[in-house]
Write a protein that holds these residues in place. Sequence first.
Motif, mmCIF file in Angstrom:
data_model
loop_
_atom_site.group_PDB
_atom_site.id
_atom_site.type_symbol
_atom_site.label_atom_id
_atom_site.label_comp_id
_atom_site.label_asym_id
_atom_site.label_seq_id
_atom_site.Cartn_x
_atom_site.Cartn_y
_atom_site.Cartn_z
ATOM 1 N N ARG A 130 0.829 -1.220 0.000
ATOM 2 C CA ARG A 130 0.000 0.000 0.000
ATOM 3 C C ARG A 130 0.856 1.259 0.000
ATOM 4 N NH1 ARG A 130 -5.653 -0.308 -0.840
ATOM 5 N NH2 ARG A 130 -6.403 -2.269 0.068
ATOM 6 N N VAL A 131 1.907 1.240 0.797
ATOM 7 C CA VAL A 131 2.751 2.423 0.990
ATOM 8 C C VAL A 131 4.204 1.983 0.857
ATOM 9 C CG1 VAL A 131 3.311 4.339 2.530
ATOM 10 C CG2 VAL A 131 1.048 3.289 2.640
ATOM 11 N N PRO A 132 4.759 2.018 -0.338
ATOM 12 C CA PRO A 132 6.136 1.540 -0.516
ATOM 13 C C PRO A 132 7.114 2.264 0.406
ATOM 14 C CG PRO A 132 5.067 1.853 -2.627
ATOM 15 C CD PRO A 132 4.140 2.433 -1.608
ATOM 16 N N LEU A 133 7.885 1.487 1.130
ATOM 17 C CA LEU A 133 8.877 2.036 2.049
ATOM 18 C C LEU A 133 10.140 2.416 1.290
ATOM 19 C CD1 LEU A 133 8.517 -0.636 4.885
ATOM 20 C CD2 LEU A 133 7.550 1.664 4.882
ATOM 21 N N ASP A 134 10.735 3.537 1.697
ATOM 22 C CA ASP A 134 12.015 3.893 1.089
ATOM 23 C C ASP A 134 13.153 3.334 1.948
ATOM 24 O OD1 ASP A 134 12.411 5.644 3.260
ATOM 25 O OD2 ASP A 134 11.639 7.379 2.149
ATOM 26 N N ASP A 135 14.380 3.524 1.502
ATOM 27 C CA ASP A 135 15.523 2.914 2.187
ATOM 28 C C ASP A 135 15.656 3.392 3.624
ATOM 29 O OD1 ASP A 135 16.308 1.255 0.177
ATOM 30 O OD2 ASP A 135 17.929 2.515 -0.564
ATOM 31 N N ALA A 136 15.442 4.687 3.839
ATOM 32 C CA ALA A 136 15.568 5.209 5.203
ATOM 33 C C ALA A 136 14.534 4.571 6.120
ATOM 34 C CB ALA A 136 15.404 6.731 5.195
ATOM 35 N N GLU A 137 13.326 4.405 5.623
ATOM 36 C CA GLU A 137 12.273 3.811 6.435
ATOM 37 C C GLU A 137 12.556 2.333 6.726
ATOM 38 O OE1 GLU A 137 8.414 6.525 5.186
ATOM 39 O OE2 GLU A 137 9.143 4.987 3.802
ATOM 40 N N ILE A 138 13.092 1.640 5.743
ATOM 41 C CA ILE A 138 13.447 0.230 5.972
ATOM 42 C C ILE A 138 14.554 0.132 7.021
ATOM 43 C CG2 ILE A 138 14.458 -1.818 4.917
ATOM 44 C CD1 ILE A 138 13.024 -1.046 2.323
ATOM 45 N N THR A 139 15.533 1.021 6.939
ATOM 46 C CA THR A 139 16.618 1.021 7.922
ATOM 47 C C THR A 139 16.093 1.301 9.327
ATOM 48 O OG1 THR A 139 18.230 1.723 6.270
ATOM 49 C CG2 THR A 139 18.776 2.147 8.588
ATOM 50 N N ALA A 140 15.145 2.213 9.440
ATOM 51 C CA ALA A 140 14.662 2.637 10.754
ATOM 52 C C ALA A 140 13.588 1.725 11.315
ATOM 53 C CB ALA A 140 14.104 4.057 10.658
ATOM 54 N N LEU A 141 12.962 0.920 10.469
ATOM 55 C CA LEU A 141 11.753 0.205 10.897
ATOM 56 C C LEU A 141 11.968 -0.664 12.129
ATOM 57 C CD1 LEU A 141 8.866 -0.728 10.652
ATOM 58 C CD2 LEU A 141 9.599 -2.388 8.908
ATOM 59 N N TRP A 142 12.892 -1.620 12.073
ATOM 60 C CA TRP A 142 12.995 -2.536 13.218
ATOM 61 C C TRP A 142 13.521 -1.835 14.467
ATOM 62 C CZ3 TRP A 142 10.147 -6.618 13.058
ATOM 63 C CH2 TRP A 142 10.204 -7.512 14.144
ATOM 64 N N PRO A 143 14.461 -0.907 14.358
ATOM 65 C CA PRO A 143 14.811 -0.143 15.562
ATOM 66 C C PRO A 143 13.591 0.547 16.187
ATOM 67 C CG PRO A 143 16.465 0.201 13.879
ATOM 68 C CD PRO A 143 15.369 -0.597 13.232
ATOM 69 N N LEU A 144 12.679 1.035 15.358
ATOM 70 C CA LEU A 144 11.484 1.691 15.899
ATOM 71 C C LEU A 144 10.521 0.684 16.515
ATOM 72 C CD1 LEU A 144 10.744 4.432 13.199
ATOM 73 C CD2 LEU A 144 11.942 4.656 15.397
ATOM 74 N N VAL A 145 10.489 -0.548 15.966
ATOM 75 C CA VAL A 145 9.675 -1.596 16.606
ATOM 76 C C VAL A 145 10.217 -1.864 18.009
ATOM 77 C CG1 VAL A 145 8.952 -4.002 16.500
ATOM 78 C CG2 VAL A 145 9.033 -2.645 14.397
ATOM 79 N N ILE A 146 11.539 -1.974 18.126
ATOM 80 C CA ILE A 146 12.153 -2.187 19.443
ATOM 81 C C ILE A 146 11.873 -0.999 20.352
ATOM 82 C CG2 ILE A 146 14.352 -2.461 20.653
ATOM 83 C CD1 ILE A 146 15.400 -3.903 18.158
ATOM 84 N N LEU A 147 11.997 0.199 19.803
ATOM 85 C CA LEU A 147 11.760 1.403 20.599
ATOM 86 C C LEU A 147 10.321 1.455 21.090
ATOM 87 C CD1 LEU A 147 12.834 4.059 21.712
ATOM 88 C CD2 LEU A 147 12.251 5.135 19.501
ATOM 89 N N ARG A 148 9.371 1.118 20.232
ATOM 90 C CA ARG A 148 7.976 1.082 20.663
ATOM 91 C C ARG A 148 7.793 0.090 21.812
ATOM 92 N NH1 ARG A 148 2.699 3.349 20.700
ATOM 93 N NH2 ARG A 148 1.214 1.630 20.917
ATOM 94 N N GLY A 149 8.424 -1.069 21.710
ATOM 95 C CA GLY A 149 8.343 -2.035 22.798
ATOM 96 C C GLY A 149 8.918 -1.480 24.082
ATOM 97 N N ALA A 150 10.048 -0.781 23.986
ATOM 98 C CA ALA A 150 10.663 -0.208 25.184
ATOM 99 C C ALA A 150 9.786 0.873 25.797
ATOM 100 C CB ALA A 150 12.040 0.350 24.826
ATOM 101 N N VAL A 151 9.168 1.708 24.953
ATOM 102 C CA VAL A 151 8.254 2.736 25.463
ATOM 103 C C VAL A 151 7.077 2.089 26.178
ATOM 104 C CG1 VAL A 151 6.643 4.569 24.791
ATOM 105 C CG2 VAL A 151 8.922 4.473 23.763
#
Length: 1000
Positions: A304-325
């Motif tokens: 639906r929303v093609p991810l760009d390279d920056a978003e792919i790089t940041a995605l899993w770190p942000l998943v971890i960050l969301r879990g930590a929050v």
Amino acid sequence: MGPIRSPLAAPSPRTGPSTRTSSPRSDADGRRRDVTTDEGLPRPDIDLAEAERLARDLFAVTGTVRELGSQQDRNILVSTGDGRVLLKVSNRAFSRAEVEAQNAVMRHLDAAGIDVPVPIASIDGDDIAVREIGGEPHHVRLLSFVEGDPLIDRAVLSPADAAALGDLAGRTVVVLADVEHPGLERDLQWDLRQGEDVVRALLHHVPDDGRRQRVAAALEAVGEAVGPVRDDLRLQTVHGDLTDDNVVTRASRGVHDLAGIIDFGDAMTSWRVAELAVACTAVLHREPNDPFTALPLIAAFDRRVPLDDAEITALWPLVILRGAVLVVSGLQQVAIDPTNDYASEALDREWSIFATAASLPLDVAERAVRLALGRPTTAFDPSTDAHAFPAVQTAPVDLSWSSDILRDGDWLTEDPERREAEAADAVRPGTGVSITRFGEARLTRSALHSPAPPANVALGVELFPESPVLVSAPLDGVIERTPSGRIVLAGADVALVIDHLDDAAPAGSRLRVGDPLGSVGNRSTVWATRPDVAQDEHDLVTTRARFDALRSRYADPTPYLFGGAVARPTAAPSTDLLSRRSRSYSPIQGHYYAEPPRIERGWREHLIDVDGRHYLDMVNNVTVLGHGHPAVARTAERQWRLLNTNSRFHYASVAELSERLLATLPDSFDTVLLVNSGTEAVDLALRLARAFSGRPDVACVAESYHGWSLAADAVSTSTSDNPRAAETRPPWVHVLDAPNAYRGVHRGDDAGTAYADDARERFDALRAAGTPIGTFIAEPRNGNAGGIAVPPGYLAAVTEAVRAGGGVTISDEVQVGYGRQGSVFWGFEDHGVVPDIVTVAKAMGNGHPLGAVITRSDIVAALADQGTVFSSSGGSTLSSRIGVTVLDVLRDEDLQGNALRTGGRLRDALVALAERHPLVGTVHGQGLYLGVELVRDHDTLEPATEETRLICDRMLDLGVIVQPTGDRGNVLKVKPPLCFSEASADVFVSTLDRALTELR
């Protein structure tokens, strides 16, 4: 309110915080909020009585009230005579602008066709009312209620469910891309742009030292990963909390549609990719050992929303960050609001989300995501010209599905290391080294009855020397030791990790290529990895999905050991094989499943794919003895070496097979004709019957299948096999009602008599019309329809009527005969009748093409003037010898007895299962030919066709192969090999129980 543009517009490419006008983020008194303080956001202090008053006084709504969970607001469900609405009292900290922005977001999504709450005007005509609570003004709203069940109530999310959530998140992002409002510029704990500050400030709320240190370490890694791409991450309006808590489902025909989105309290401006990161957490707590369950969700979002390279790089770190929050905020909330059961009950789940996400190294996670999205990615694959064993003879050990060393199920030993060593001994050259293969999915590390893919793909290689072998350094490097005592030769670009290395150089030693490194005297494992992770613990094997992702840090060490002297890694399964098959092998021949596993091996009642996963096989009644039976294999090999020719030559096995078949039947049967298949058997039987009776007209029953040749297809009435069966049926075929006492025109105990009366009336009418029935063909149990019983009395009465009119009866035993029903060898024995002709195939050859027509000599004689009957391979030396072997094994292993015992156990368990699951209408069959019929209503018997298909797909995910059958596609056909074990029966029932439970 700012501009709201088209809900279908694509997301704009805005990047960086500067692309939005930042307004002060403040509470109702205009104070700037600090989301990192310990003050937190306790819920508004109201009880249910006060909630009733608010609904009545502000919105003129009365009804019963019940509190719904919320961490920081108060959500009260009000049930009125006209339906249900939601009273929402926002936290004191949130300004009117923020609440107005939430309303704007909801209206925008509603206009785009996404089911969301929408504001209901107060008595004063305003969307937002204000009421003092505890001496302070609070914003109060009445919202429409989105009906459905919270997604979080579903214990398991299938890959399809995860993908549906990703798709919904993507649709939401598309719709919200151009929504702007001053109230969306907020200071929230949940804005991942501030997540690192939030976690750092609230980390002291984590009481356990080990957990606190783990969160801190993850936070540091997240900062290092996200920092370089922060300014490249696109901003837009997001829901902010699109998780299983805030998505509701509505079930229809087994499909749990994601029906709507609720709770817009976290709507804000944030990173677009943060919406996806938040959604990923919804699947992680259900499978705490498998972070890869998020990949279908990510792939669906990307469509639906093609991810760009920056978003792919940041995605899993942000998943971890969301879990930590979630972890620190949840603990903080419980500390300031101990009565908040919603927050306290979520603590374990929130830790599981964090721990599951953080268990995946960031480089591995990024590679996994890129592979799932089909994006370019590179594997760790350094090159070398030198190797450690320049003059040693080597031999590769094949432990994969294709291994000739592993046979007869011996790979399933409880001691896989011993079996691997034995396999290495079998191929090791006299003075050399056997070596296993990197990237190989080992059968020895697979298991039976597993609901998940096995951890069996090799991350390193193992060496098995005949005698101690000296090892030279294949690269320049420094000697290190891991905490577990393994030796590391760390070079500039690659590190070799070696266990069980004797006489190793001391730690700290600097070696040049060719310097002595040590010796290998016994089994040793070698990994090639990146120097920065060499000190980690290294597993020997992992799952295929993890292996593909772990190629970001593991390479094949074989070139460093032996150069190009041995086989390189086995290739991963070909992704284009199915399309190749469709191009060259006509698709009209079909295949199971939309995305089928590639099955290349079998053992007993198990099918094995190229990754070594063992599936429980519930559909292969052809291999009656089980897959890979050694007796059949020995017979075939020996006979091929001796002779394989046709039955016009004179040899013993064709006579022996014919005699053995006749010995299983009543004395009236005295002759056998051997053919290649069930279709040929039925076709020949019809020809014999016509020649003997002198009448072309044939009677058959509805919903049956007898084969695909011109004649066999003509009497096949199943629309599931031929949707045009009624149109293409020749006039000499006459179809009787399917004698089905469960859902047919006659039901109950007297159904057999009623169906027989109908058949006799039909025969009389045909005789009167000058087209008397010459042949009646039927299965003694309707196999294709799902193992449905032919009711008592029916076959006896119909047989008598047909014979009285000069006709012949054929019992088609291709599916239900040969001991499969347990209590009888032939199905007709259950009915107290003796047919004139029996057809059989499938089980006769245990997968080898072999069938038979068994009848009387006088019937065969009627065909004599039409020439001889001949089948090139039906009675060949090979086919006949295999046929005899199958009968031997059936007898020696008491497989008919096993069908009776294990089939009875299985049937009883399925009947008990039906009492717990209303979707199960009834259980058909006996022995190891069963059918589980699924219905939506026990009175109307509406077939649960879609649910049956979904259950089959889900059971494949869980390691069980089962397929729908019957004209309505609502019966699970249960016809495994007759070696089927009680353990397998229990696994099938428990897996079906799970699939049915998840479908609710």
